[in-house]
Design an enzyme around this catalytic site. Structure first.
Site, PDB file in Angstrom:
ATOM      1  N   THR A   1     -50.901 -23.466  77.480  1.00  0.00           N
ATOM      2  CA  THR A   1     -51.487 -24.743  77.885  1.00  0.00           C
ATOM      3  C   THR A   1     -51.483 -25.749  76.747  1.00  0.00           C
ATOM      4  OG1 THR A   1     -52.855 -23.509  79.444  1.00  0.00           O
ATOM      5  CG2 THR A   1     -53.534 -25.766  78.984  1.00  0.00           C
TER       6      THR A   1
ATOM      7  N   TYR B   1     -51.310 -10.730  76.134  1.00  0.00           N
ATOM      8  CA  TYR B   1     -51.115 -11.713  77.202  1.00  0.00           C
ATOM      9  C   TYR B   1     -49.953 -11.256  78.067  1.00  0.00           C
ATOM     10  CZ  TYR B   1     -50.461 -16.425  79.256  1.00  0.00           C
ATOM     11  OH  TYR B   1     -50.336 -17.504  80.107  1.00  0.00           O
TER      12      TYR B   1
ATOM     13  N   LYS C   1     -55.224 -10.545  78.669  1.00  0.00           N
ATOM     14  CA  LYS C   1     -55.224 -11.679  79.585  1.00  0.00           C
ATOM     15  C   LYS C   1     -54.175 -11.363  80.639  1.00  0.00           C
ATOM     16  CE  LYS C   1     -54.261 -16.624  80.009  1.00  0.00           C
ATOM     17  NZ  LYS C   1     -53.794 -17.861  79.325  1.00  0.00           N
TER      18      LYS C   1
ATOM     19  N   ILE D   1     -59.565 -16.632  81.162  1.00  0.00           N
ATOM     20  CA  ILE D   1     -59.091 -17.643  80.215  1.00  0.00           C
ATOM     21  C   ILE D   1     -58.505 -18.749  81.075  1.00  0.00           C
ATOM     22  CG2 ILE D   1     -57.489 -18.172  78.345  1.00  0.00           C
ATOM     23  CD1 ILE D   1     -57.936 -15.309  77.348  1.00  0.00           C
TER      24      ILE D   1
END
Length: 294
Positions: free
Chosen positions: A47, A135, A163, A206
């Site tokens: 992001t 992740y 995540k 998250i």
């Protein structure tokens, strides 16, 4: 040992003004998140437009956030790449800057095997000595961390969370069954599945949309943690998420952070901002959301 991470973490955007990082806007944004009681901040992730930031920019953003947060919540630095040496170097710099943890994405493009994932992640984790959040986002990497591999990786004392952006609840439930969740955290990486994720034993999220609505997302998590139903509370958020799906992350969310005054509405190439009509519709949906009318 107890879990190090839970609750709402925010996948922080990187604010730009005239294509340069706007540190004043960054400071305002971090304060906004902290004032709304979010529980961790992830810096330099997807992001944040990580691929378009130089190493120097990533380090300077991390320094600014670490200074601004001043120990109030954990700061997690996105340091993963598809090269172990580069990831290790970035992780060591993050540790020196003062990050509380690092986040490592699965290698992409030059995909490896499951054995390669174990070697990659453990090499970095052991050398850096910070808590590690893995992740798993196969939609972006075309690579996944298999359940057996995750069980093996979780034996490493530094690897403390995942995540999970697979949006695969069979995968989630297998992890939940096979991992010791007394000291390991399962984070959702998908804003749209948190009602079910929290209900089925997830420890947090998250979040992307929490860049704009941190207080609402935090309230949702806290209500869920008390065992209360959150389906109705989530309905307007779900409609906002539908509006945000007009383009790939982080293009739409940065339109909303711009509305809140956290930098101009800018992204770096190869990303491009929304068409004016799409931006208008998104901003109208956000205004309705804030007014309680969405």
């Amino acid at each position: 040992m107890s879990r190090l991470f839970e609750g709402v973490g925010v996948a922080l955007t990187t604010p730009f003004t005239n294509n340069e990082i706007d540190y004043e806007a960054l400071e305002k944004h971090v304060d906004y998140l902290l004032n709304n009681n979010i529980q961790s901040i992830v810096v330099n992730g997807t992001t944040a437009e990580n691929p378009t930031l130089s190493d120097e920019e990533k380090d300077e953003v991390l320094k600014a956030v670490v200074k601004q947060v001043d120990g109030r919540v954990p700061v997690i630095a996105g340091t993963g790449t598809n090269a172990t040496k580069k990831s290790l170097e970035a992780s060591l710099r993050a540790k020196e800057i003062g990050a509380d943890a690092i986040m490592l994405i699965t290698p992409y493009y030059n995909k490896t095997s499951q054995r390669g994932l174990v070697a990659h992640f453990t090499t970095i984790a052991d050398a850096v000595g910070l808590p590690v959040v893995l992740y798993n986002v196969p939609s972006r990497t075309n690579m996944t961390i298999d359940v057996d591999t995750m069980v093996e990786l979780a034996k490493n004392p530094f690897i403390v969370a995942i995540k999970d952006a697979t949006n695969d609840f069979d995968y989630h439930n297998k992890l939940k069954e096979r991992l010791d969740l007394s000291d390991f955290s399962l984070y959702s990486g998908n804003d749209d599945n948190v009602v079910r994720y929290f209900a089925e034993g997830g420890n947090g999220v998250i979040s992307v949309v929490a860049n704009a609505i941190p207080g609402d997302f935090q309230a949702l998590y806290e209500k869920s943690k008390r065992g209360e139903a959150i389906d109705k509370d989530f309905e307007p958020i779900s409609r906002l998420l539908n509006a945000l799906s007009v383009d790939v992350n982080p293009i739409p969310i940065k339109a909303l952070t711009a509305v809140e005054g956290f930098g101009n509405y800018e992204v770096r190439l190869p990303l491009v901002t929304l068409e004016s009509s799409d931006r208008k519709q998104l901003e109208e949906a956000y205004a309705k959301y804030k007014a309680g009318e969405l």
